[in-house]
Motif scaffolding. Structure first.
Motif, PDB file in Angstrom:
ATOM      1  N   ASP A 164      -5.423 -17.274   4.493  1.00  0.00           N
ATOM      2  CA  ASP A 164      -6.660 -17.339   4.525  1.00  0.00           C
ATOM      3  C   ASP A 164      -7.269 -16.063   4.748  1.00  0.00           C
ATOM      4  OD1 ASP A 164      -6.529 -19.988   3.546  1.00  0.00           O
ATOM      5  OD2 ASP A 164      -6.491 -20.771   5.366  1.00  0.00           O
ATOM      6  N   TYR A 165      -6.645 -15.211   5.727  1.00  0.00           N
ATOM      7  CA  TYR A 165      -7.307 -14.143   6.364  1.00  0.00           C
ATOM      8  C   TYR A 165      -6.510 -12.810   5.682  1.00  0.00           C
ATOM      9  CZ  TYR A 165      -9.562 -17.474   9.272  1.00  0.00           C
ATOM     10  OH  TYR A 165     -10.311 -18.514   9.792  1.00  0.00           O
ATOM     11  N   PHE A 166      -6.208 -12.809   4.663  1.00  0.00           N
ATOM     12  CA  PHE A 166      -5.452 -11.563   4.156  1.00  0.00           C
ATOM     13  C   PHE A 166      -6.172 -10.201   3.910  1.00  0.00           C
ATOM     14  CE2 PHE A 166      -4.234  -9.097   0.323  1.00  0.00           C
ATOM     15  CZ  PHE A 166      -3.074  -8.562   0.758  1.00  0.00           C
ATOM     16  N   TYR A 167      -7.269 -10.377   3.314  1.00  0.00           N
ATOM     17  CA  TYR A 167      -8.184  -9.217   3.192  1.00  0.00           C
ATOM     18  C   TYR A 167      -8.921  -8.711   4.284  1.00  0.00           C
ATOM     19  CZ  TYR A 167      -7.535 -10.395  -1.718  1.00  0.00           C
ATOM     20  OH  TYR A 167      -7.362 -10.577  -3.089  1.00  0.00           O
ATOM     21  N   SER A 168      -9.274  -9.632   5.267  1.00  0.00           N
ATOM     22  CA  SER A 168      -9.701  -8.961   6.528  1.00  0.00           C
ATOM     23  C   SER A 168      -8.563  -8.202   7.502  1.00  0.00           C
ATOM     24  CB  SER A 168     -10.433 -10.240   7.354  1.00  0.00           C
ATOM     25  OG  SER A 168      -9.580 -11.168   7.683  1.00  0.00           O
TER      26      SER A 168
ATOM     27  N   VAL B 169       0.651  -1.190  -0.114  1.00  0.00           N
ATOM     28  CA  VAL B 169      -0.250  -0.187   0.030  1.00  0.00           C
ATOM     29  C   VAL B 169       0.953   1.193   0.069  1.00  0.00           C
ATOM     30  CG1 VAL B 169      -1.839   1.158   1.213  1.00  0.00           C
ATOM     31  CG2 VAL B 169      -1.824  -1.178   1.034  1.00  0.00           C
ATOM     32  N   ASN B 170       2.000   1.298   0.724  1.00  0.00           N
ATOM     33  CA  ASN B 170       2.934   2.268   0.576  1.00  0.00           C
ATOM     34  C   ASN B 170       3.774   2.675  -0.669  1.00  0.00           C
ATOM     35  OD1 ASN B 170       3.912   4.418   2.224  1.00  0.00           O
ATOM     36  ND2 ASN B 170       5.839   3.396   2.768  1.00  0.00           N
ATOM     37  N   ASP B 171       3.506   1.612  -1.472  1.00  0.00           N
ATOM     38  CA  ASP B 171       4.185   1.949  -2.942  1.00  0.00           C
ATOM     39  C   ASP B 171       2.921   2.809  -3.679  1.00  0.00           C
ATOM     40  OD1 ASP B 171       5.212   1.873  -5.350  1.00  0.00           O
ATOM     41  OD2 ASP B 171       5.273  -0.448  -5.501  1.00  0.00           O
ATOM     42  N   LYS B 172       3.383   4.116  -3.695  1.00  0.00           N
ATOM     43  CA  LYS B 172       2.706   5.024  -4.294  1.00  0.00           C
ATOM     44  C   LYS B 172       2.892   5.038  -6.096  1.00  0.00           C
ATOM     45  CE  LYS B 172       3.321   8.385  -0.614  1.00  0.00           C
ATOM     46  NZ  LYS B 172       3.574   9.644  -0.231  1.00  0.00           N
ATOM     47  N   GLU B 173       3.815   4.334  -6.409  1.00  0.00           N
ATOM     48  CA  GLU B 173       4.117   4.351  -8.013  1.00  0.00           C
ATOM     49  C   GLU B 173       3.315   3.099  -8.540  1.00  0.00           C
ATOM     50  OE1 GLU B 173       5.154   6.960  -9.273  1.00  0.00           O
ATOM     51  OE2 GLU B 173       5.621   7.818  -7.232  1.00  0.00           O
ATOM     52  N   ALA B 174       3.106   2.007  -7.689  1.00  0.00           N
ATOM     53  CA  ALA B 174       2.399   0.720  -8.336  1.00  0.00           C
ATOM     54  C   ALA B 174       1.225   0.887  -9.011  1.00  0.00           C
ATOM     55  CB  ALA B 174       2.284  -0.296  -7.099  1.00  0.00           C
ATOM     56  N   PRO B 175       1.248   0.575 -10.386  1.00  0.00           N
ATOM     57  CA  PRO B 175      -0.088   0.758 -11.204  1.00  0.00           C
ATOM     58  C   PRO B 175      -0.956  -0.144 -10.477  1.00  0.00           C
ATOM     59  CG  PRO B 175       1.565  -0.623 -12.332  1.00  0.00           C
ATOM     60  CD  PRO B 175       2.229  -0.089 -10.966  1.00  0.00           C
ATOM     61  N   LEU B 176      -2.348  -0.052 -10.979  1.00  0.00           N
ATOM     62  CA  LEU B 176      -3.577  -0.731 -10.280  1.00  0.00           C
ATOM     63  C   LEU B 176      -3.534  -2.206 -10.640  1.00  0.00           C
ATOM     64  CD1 LEU B 176      -6.530   1.778 -10.343  1.00  0.00           C
ATOM     65  CD2 LEU B 176      -5.424   0.793  -8.412  1.00  0.00           C
ATOM     66  N   PRO B 177      -3.126  -2.604 -11.914  1.00  0.00           N
ATOM     67  CA  PRO B 177      -3.247  -3.949 -12.237  1.00  0.00           C
ATOM     68  C   PRO B 177      -2.060  -4.562 -11.550  1.00  0.00           C
ATOM     69  CG  PRO B 177      -3.363  -2.764 -14.158  1.00  0.00           C
ATOM     70  CD  PRO B 177      -3.035  -1.750 -13.112  1.00  0.00           C
ATOM     71  N   SER B 178      -0.849  -4.090 -11.291  1.00  0.00           N
ATOM     72  CA  SER B 178       0.249  -4.790 -10.361  1.00  0.00           C
ATOM     73  C   SER B 178      -0.279  -4.760  -8.839  1.00  0.00           C
ATOM     74  CB  SER B 178       1.396  -3.797 -10.549  1.00  0.00           C
ATOM     75  OG  SER B 178       2.442  -4.164  -9.416  1.00  0.00           O
ATOM     76  N   LEU B 179      -0.904  -3.924  -8.671  1.00  0.00           N
ATOM     77  CA  LEU B 179      -1.453  -4.074  -6.999  1.00  0.00           C
ATOM     78  C   LEU B 179      -2.467  -5.230  -6.769  1.00  0.00           C
ATOM     79  CD1 LEU B 179      -1.527  -2.622  -4.217  1.00  0.00           C
ATOM     80  CD2 LEU B 179      -3.341  -1.314  -4.969  1.00  0.00           C
ATOM     81  N   ALA B 180      -3.282  -5.490  -7.790  1.00  0.00           N
ATOM     82  CA  ALA B 180      -4.249  -6.366  -8.082  1.00  0.00           C
ATOM     83  C   ALA B 180      -3.569  -7.712  -8.060  1.00  0.00           C
ATOM     84  CB  ALA B 180      -5.126  -6.172  -9.116  1.00  0.00           C
ATOM     85  N   SER B 181      -2.681  -7.839  -8.981  1.00  0.00           N
ATOM     86  CA  SER B 181      -1.794  -9.076  -9.086  1.00  0.00           C
ATOM     87  C   SER B 181      -1.255  -9.631  -7.346  1.00  0.00           C
ATOM     88  CB  SER B 181      -0.787  -9.193  -9.930  1.00  0.00           C
ATOM     89  OG  SER B 181      -1.252  -8.919 -11.402  1.00  0.00           O
ATOM     90  N   LYS B 182      -0.798  -8.592  -6.706  1.00  0.00           N
ATOM     91  CA  LYS B 182      -0.037  -8.844  -5.765  1.00  0.00           C
ATOM     92  C   LYS B 182      -1.053  -9.094  -4.541  1.00  0.00           C
ATOM     93  CE  LYS B 182       3.703  -5.776  -6.206  1.00  0.00           C
ATOM     94  NZ  LYS B 182       4.652  -4.596  -5.819  1.00  0.00           N
ATOM     95  N   PHE B 183      -2.312  -8.496  -4.601  1.00  0.00           N
ATOM     96  CA  PHE B 183      -3.248  -8.706  -3.836  1.00  0.00           C
ATOM     97  C   PHE B 183      -3.725 -10.359  -3.843  1.00  0.00           C
ATOM     98  CE2 PHE B 183      -4.911  -5.474  -0.966  1.00  0.00           C
ATOM     99  CZ  PHE B 183      -3.980  -4.562  -0.733  1.00  0.00           C
ATOM    100  N   GLU B 184      -3.968 -10.615  -5.143  1.00  0.00           N
ATOM    101  CA  GLU B 184      -4.529 -12.068  -5.509  1.00  0.00           C
ATOM    102  C   GLU B 184      -3.392 -13.166  -5.041  1.00  0.00           C
ATOM    103  OE1 GLU B 184      -6.116 -14.433  -9.543  1.00  0.00           O
ATOM    104  OE2 GLU B 184      -5.438 -12.465  -9.586  1.00  0.00           O
ATOM    105  N   GLU B 185      -2.224 -13.021  -5.110  1.00  0.00           N
ATOM    106  CA  GLU B 185      -0.977 -13.823  -4.916  1.00  0.00           C
ATOM    107  C   GLU B 185      -1.184 -13.807  -3.431  1.00  0.00           C
ATOM    108  OE1 GLU B 185       3.598 -14.038  -4.892  1.00  0.00           O
ATOM    109  OE2 GLU B 185       2.443 -12.688  -6.348  1.00  0.00           O
ATOM    110  N   MET B 186      -1.347 -12.826  -2.646  1.00  0.00           N
ATOM    111  CA  MET B 186      -1.261 -12.961  -1.188  1.00  0.00           C
ATOM    112  C   MET B 186      -2.567 -13.445  -0.589  1.00  0.00           C
ATOM    113  SD  MET B 186       0.605  -9.407  -0.022  1.00  0.00           S
ATOM    114  CE  MET B 186       1.227 -10.080   1.822  1.00  0.00           C
ATOM    115  N   GLY B 187      -3.775 -13.087  -1.192  1.00  0.00           N
ATOM    116  CA  GLY B 187      -4.972 -13.737  -0.894  1.00  0.00           C
ATOM    117  C   GLY B 187      -4.712 -15.352  -1.015  1.00  0.00           C
ATOM    118  N   LYS B 188      -4.049 -15.908  -1.950  1.00  0.00           N
ATOM    119  CA  LYS B 188      -4.019 -17.373  -1.899  1.00  0.00           C
ATOM    120  C   LYS B 188      -3.241 -17.943  -0.962  1.00  0.00           C
ATOM    121  CE  LYS B 188      -4.692 -17.445  -7.148  1.00  0.00           C
ATOM    122  NZ  LYS B 188      -4.180 -17.793  -8.436  1.00  0.00           N
ATOM    123  N   LYS B 189      -2.144 -17.225  -0.367  1.00  0.00           N
ATOM    124  CA  LYS B 189      -1.262 -17.667   0.276  1.00  0.00           C
ATOM    125  C   LYS B 189      -1.946 -17.707   1.762  1.00  0.00           C
ATOM    126  CE  LYS B 189       2.923 -16.602  -1.810  1.00  0.00           C
ATOM    127  NZ  LYS B 189       4.121 -15.596  -1.782  1.00  0.00           N
TER     128      LYS B 189
END
Length: 340
Positions: free
Chosen positions: A104-108, A82-102
Motif C-alpha cells: 500500500d505504501y510502495f511509492y511513498s 532501480v539499480n538495474d541500469k539495463e532494464a528498459p522503461l516498460p519493464s520497470l513500469a511493470s515491476k512498479f505496478e506489480e509491487m504497488g499492488k502488493k
C-alpha cells in the motif's frame, strides 16, 4: 610554595599573550572600512557554510532513522529494481505496478529511499507518473531507453525543484548519477546540458565580481569525410582525442564540453581574448601533432571566440555571436579561429 622559576614562566607567558593582543589590535586599527567589511563578509560566509553543513547532517541523521522503519524486503526490492541500469522503461513500469499492488505504501517508500522526500502515497504515485513520462520523452529524444535514475535526476534539476536536496542511497554514488546526466558518453567531457547550465552560472559569477571570460566554440574540419572514408569507429577515436587534448591544453578551471556531433565549447573564466588566443593556439598545435602521430592524419578545427561582457552580457547573445564567428571561420577556408 611554588618555585620562583614557575612563577616567572607564567608571567612571561602572560606578557607574550599581551604582546600578541597588542599586535592584533595594531593590525586591526590599521584596517580601513573596506577591509573590515570584507572580513565581516568572510566570517558571515563561513558561519553560513557551517550552519548549512550542520543542518545537512541533522537531515541525514533523521532521514536514515526513517529508512530503518521501512520493511527491509521492500527496501531491497526497490533498490534492486532501480539499480538495474539495463532494464528498459516498460519493464520497470511493470515491476512498479506489480509491487504497488502488493504494498500500500510502495511509492511513498520509493521516494523516501531514493530521494530526500516524504510524500503521501497518492502524491508519490502521481510524481512517479510524471517522472516516468519525463523519462519516456528523454528516451524518444535520445533514441534509446533512458535509465530511470538519470531521468529522475534530470527531472529534479531541470524541470521540477520539488526535491531540493536528493540523497541517492545504497545504489551507487550520487556523484556518479549526476555525472551520467552531465557527461558526454562518447568523449568523457561535459555535455550540452552542462554547458548551458555552467554558461549562465559563469555570467552570473563574472557579473558579480566584475570579471571577464571568453567563450570558444569550434568544430572539426572535414569530420564527415573522416567518418565516410575511415569509419565511424575511427571517427569516435578522433573525438576522444580532441576531448583528451582539450583537457591537456587548457587549465583545470576551464570548462570543456561537447555541444554537438563534432562541435565543442570551452568556457575560459577570468580570461581576456589575448590570453584565450594563447591557450587556443596551444590546443590547435597539440591536436595537429597528436592526430598526425597517433592516427596518421592532421586534424584541424574552425572556431570563434567572444568575450563577456565586452561583446555580449547575456548567454544567448554571447553564444550566437561566437557561433557566427565559427561559421565565418569555416567560410573563410577552415583551419582558423575568428575573434569578435
Amino acid at each position: 610554595m611554588r618555585d620562583l622559576s614557575e612563577e616567572l614562566k607564567e608571567k612571561e607567558e602572560e606578557i607574550q599573550k599581551l604582546k600578541e593582543l597588542l599586535e592584533l589590535y595594531e593590525r586591526v586599527s590599521k584596517l580601513g572600512e573596506v577591509e573590515l567589511l570584507a572580513a565581516e563578509q568572510t566570517l558571515n560566509a563561513q558561519e553560513t557554510t557551517a550552519n548549512l553543513a550542520r543542518n545537512e547532517l541533522i537531515e541525514m541523521r533523521d532521514r536514515f532513522k526513517g529508512l530503518g522503519q521501512i520493511n527491509s524486503e521492500r527496501k531491497t526490492a526497490i533498490l534492486e529494481i532501480v539499480n538495474d541500469k539495463e532494464a528498459p522503461l516498460p519493464s520497470l513500469a511493470s515491476k512498479f505496478e506489480e509491487m504497488g499492488k502488493k504494498d500500500d505504501y510502495f511509492y511513498s517508500d520509493f521516494f523516501r529511499i531514493i530521494a530526500n522526500l516524504d510524500l503521501p502515497e497518492s502524491e508519490a504515485r502521481s510524481l512517479w507518473k510524471e517522472i516516468y513520462s519525463h523519462a519516456e520523452g528523454l528516451s524518444k529524444q535520445l533514441g534509446r531507453s533512458m535509465n530511470f535514475v538519470v531521468a529522475l535526476l534530470d527531472y529534479i534539476y531541470l524541470k521540477n525543484r520539488l526535491i531540493e536536496n536528493p540523497k541517492i542511497v545504497d545504489i551507487y554514488s550520487f556523484e556518479e548519477i549526476i555525472l551520467n546526466a552531465v557527461i558526454d558518453e562518447g568523449t568523457g567531457i561535459y555535455n550540452r546540458r552542462y554547458f548551458n547550465l555552467v554558461l549562465n552560472k559563469e555570467i552570473t559569477r563574472s557579473k558579480r565580481y566584475k570579471r571577464s571570460f571568453c567563450l570558444f566554440l569550434f568544430d572539426l574540419d572535414n569530420f564527415k569525410k573522416i567518418n565516410d572514408t575511415k569509419g565511424h569507429s575511427f571517427g569516435d577515436d578522433i573525438l576522444k582525442l580532441v576531448a583528451g587534448t582539450l583537457m591537456y591544453a587548457f587549465r583545470t578551471e576551464d570548462i570543456s564540453c561537447r555541444v554537438g556531433g563534432e562541435e565543442f565549447a570551452v568556457i575560459l573564466p577570468e580570461t581576456t581574448k589575448e590570453n584565450a588566443k594563447v591557450a587556443i593556439e596551444r590546443f590547435r598545435t597539440y591536436l595537429r601533432n597528436s592526430s598526425k602521430n597517433d592516427f596518421g592524419i592532421e586534424v584541424t578545427v574552425s572556431g570563434g571566440v567572444a568575450e563577456y561582457p565586452g561583446d555580449a552580457d547575456e548567454s544567448n547573445r554571447l553564444y550566437s555571436l561566437t557561433d557566427a564567428k565559427l561559421y565565418e571561420a569555416k567560410a573563410a577556408g577552415k583551419d582558423r579561429i575568428t575573434y569578435i
